[in-house]
Enzyme design. Structure first.
Site, mmCIF file in Angstrom:
data_model
loop_
_atom_site.group_PDB
_atom_site.id
_atom_site.type_symbol
_atom_site.label_atom_id
_atom_site.label_comp_id
_atom_site.label_asym_id
_atom_site.label_seq_id
_atom_site.Cartn_x
_atom_site.Cartn_y
_atom_site.Cartn_z
ATOM 1 N N ARG A 1 3.537 14.148 38.878
ATOM 2 C CA ARG A 1 3.164 14.489 37.382
ATOM 3 C C ARG A 1 3.951 13.445 36.504
ATOM 4 O O ARG A 1 4.983 12.813 36.499
ATOM 5 C CB ARG A 1 3.760 15.784 37.179
ATOM 6 C CG ARG A 1 3.801 16.107 35.616
ATOM 7 C CD ARG A 1 3.747 17.557 35.209
ATOM 8 N NE ARG A 1 5.103 18.257 35.376
ATOM 9 C CZ ARG A 1 5.232 19.268 34.933
ATOM 10 N NH1 ARG A 1 4.512 20.138 34.803
ATOM 11 N NH2 ARG A 1 6.763 19.703 35.227
ATOM 12 N N ARG B 1 9.129 13.047 33.801
ATOM 13 C CA ARG B 1 10.379 13.844 33.403
ATOM 14 C C ARG B 1 11.317 13.689 34.050
ATOM 15 O O ARG B 1 11.669 13.745 35.332
ATOM 16 C CB ARG B 1 9.863 15.249 33.175
ATOM 17 C CG ARG B 1 8.803 15.572 32.071
ATOM 18 C CD ARG B 1 8.080 16.848 31.978
ATOM 19 N NE ARG B 1 8.938 17.842 32.554
ATOM 20 C CZ ARG B 1 8.388 19.245 32.571
ATOM 21 N NH1 ARG B 1 7.352 19.274 32.014
ATOM 22 N NH2 ARG B 1 9.326 19.976 32.900
ATOM 23 N N ARG C 1 13.071 25.171 39.945
ATOM 24 C CA ARG C 1 12.400 26.067 38.960
ATOM 25 C C ARG C 1 11.095 26.678 39.485
ATOM 26 O O ARG C 1 10.881 27.883 38.791
ATOM 27 C CB ARG C 1 11.588 24.769 38.033
ATOM 28 C CG ARG C 1 12.627 24.423 36.805
ATOM 29 C CD ARG C 1 12.407 22.902 36.372
ATOM 30 N NE ARG C 1 11.266 22.690 36.147
ATOM 31 C CZ ARG C 1 10.657 21.495 36.501
ATOM 32 N NH1 ARG C 1 11.271 20.575 37.050
ATOM 33 N NH2 ARG C 1 9.589 21.184 36.207
HETATM 34 P P1 ADP Z 1 8.337 23.387 33.659
HETATM 35 O O1 ADP Z 1 7.039 24.622 33.423
HETATM 36 O O2 ADP Z 1 7.747 22.729 34.470
HETATM 37 O O3 ADP Z 1 9.746 24.200 33.955
HETATM 38 P P2 ADP Z 1 8.673 23.414 30.738
HETATM 39 O O4 ADP Z 1 8.070 22.036 29.915
HETATM 40 O O5 ADP Z 1 8.066 24.618 30.391
HETATM 41 O O6 ADP Z 1 8.389 22.960 32.384
HETATM 42 O O7 ADP Z 1 10.134 23.487 30.571
HETATM 43 C C1 ADP Z 1 11.157 22.545 30.983
HETATM 44 C C2 ADP Z 1 12.583 23.251 30.770
HETATM 45 O O8 ADP Z 1 12.678 23.693 29.703
HETATM 46 C C3 ADP Z 1 12.803 24.559 31.719
HETATM 47 O O9 ADP Z 1 13.083 24.065 33.076
HETATM 48 C C4 ADP Z 1 13.963 25.053 30.541
HETATM 49 O O10 ADP Z 1 15.001 24.655 31.123
HETATM 50 C C5 ADP Z 1 13.548 24.918 29.564
HETATM 51 N N1 ADP Z 1 12.723 25.866 28.979
HETATM 52 C C6 ADP Z 1 11.466 25.687 28.441
HETATM 53 N N2 ADP Z 1 10.972 27.259 28.081
HETATM 54 C C7 ADP Z 1 11.954 27.884 28.369
HETATM 55 C C8 ADP Z 1 11.860 29.484 27.916
HETATM 56 N N3 ADP Z 1 10.766 30.052 27.557
HETATM 57 N N4 ADP Z 1 12.871 30.061 28.236
HETATM 58 C C9 ADP Z 1 14.120 29.384 28.678
HETATM 59 N N5 ADP Z 1 13.992 28.139 29.152
HETATM 60 C C10 ADP Z 1 12.987 27.249 28.787
#
Ligand code: ADP
Length: 217
Positions: free
Chosen positions: A130, A162, A173
């Site tokens: 990705r 990323r 994750r």
């Molecule tokens: P991914 O779905 O690949 O984990 P995101 O871009 O949605 O990636 O999120 C990246 C990071 O940002 C997460 O691993 C977390 O640390 C933080 N994050 C994003 N959205 C949230 C949320 N709703 N609650 C807590 N942490 C969040």
């Protein structure tokens, strides 16, 4: 909030959720609100919030519920979201966040919660390949030869790997998704708002399945 299209898209990392959100937000002309993008922007800007959360994000853990709920509350209070609705990507992630969202959106409840279903075995490879646009969040898949610099077709921004797409962070994750986010499926299922959509197929096929569900609401 008053009217508009109010959708939550759930789905594990690598399900194609980000790509579908970019497209859906154009289709329904609603803001695409990605909490991951918002947090990464604050890290880039080196704001007080960004300095506090960078390490949490890179390690693949979740930032605190209170902080993320406040960020979303503020964003959903802006004129575009109040008028047009919203497409939430990456939020809610925990049942506590889902309860807070119901509270924030209580006058204009969600139209639908879409769960994009892709088996875990299928997503590992996709996640390592990705690449993401720093500016608009568009997702790409890297082939064996990667352009450098890589410029986004949509907005001209830089397309990058990323910092948290390392194998270790990806696995953490995915584990977190099972333990913290999967209970959301039950939460929304119990209130009749959950619509599972098969996320295996071409982006066009999946888009068609999602819009069919949304349009039926
Ligand atoms: P991914 O779905 O690949 O984990 P995101 O871009 O949605 O990636 O999120 C990246 C990071 O940002 C997460 O691993 C977390 O640390 C933080 N994050 C994003 N959205 C949230 C949320 N709703 N609650 C807590 N942490 C969040």
């Amino acid at each position: 909030m008053s009217k508009g299209t109010r959708i939550v898209l759930l789905g594990r990392q690598g399900s194609g959720k980000g790509t579908q959100c970019v497209r859906l937000s154009r289709h329904y002309v609603v803001p695409h609100i990605s909490t991951g993008d918002m947090l990464r922007a604050s890290v880039r800007e080196n704001s007080a919030l960004g300095r506090g959360v960078a390490e949490v994000i890179d390690s693949g853990r979740l930032v605190g519920d209170d902080l993320i709920v406040e960020l979303v509350r503020e964003r959903l209070g802006k004129a575009d979201a109040r008028r047009r609705g919203f497409l939430l990507d990456g939020f809610p992630r925990t049942v506590t966040q889902a309860e807070a969202l119901d509270d924030i959106a209580n006058e204009s409840p969600l139209n639908a919660v879409i769960d994009l279903v892709v088996p875990r075995e299928m997503v590992l490879e996709r996640l390592s390949a990705r690449r993401v646009c720093r500016d608009c969040g568009a997702n790409y898949q890297a082939g064996p030869v990667v352009a450098s610099p890589w410029i986004c077709d949509t907005c001209g921004g830089d397309v990058v790997l990323r910092d948290d797409d390392t194998p270790e962070s990806i696995n953490r994750r995915l584990d977190l998704y099972e333990t913290q986010t999967a209970p959301l499926i039950e939460y929304y299922g119990a209130s009749g708002r959950l619509f599972p959509v098969n996320g295996v197929g071409s982006p066009d096929q999946v888009f068609e399945r999602i819009t069919t569900v949304i349009d039926s609401r």
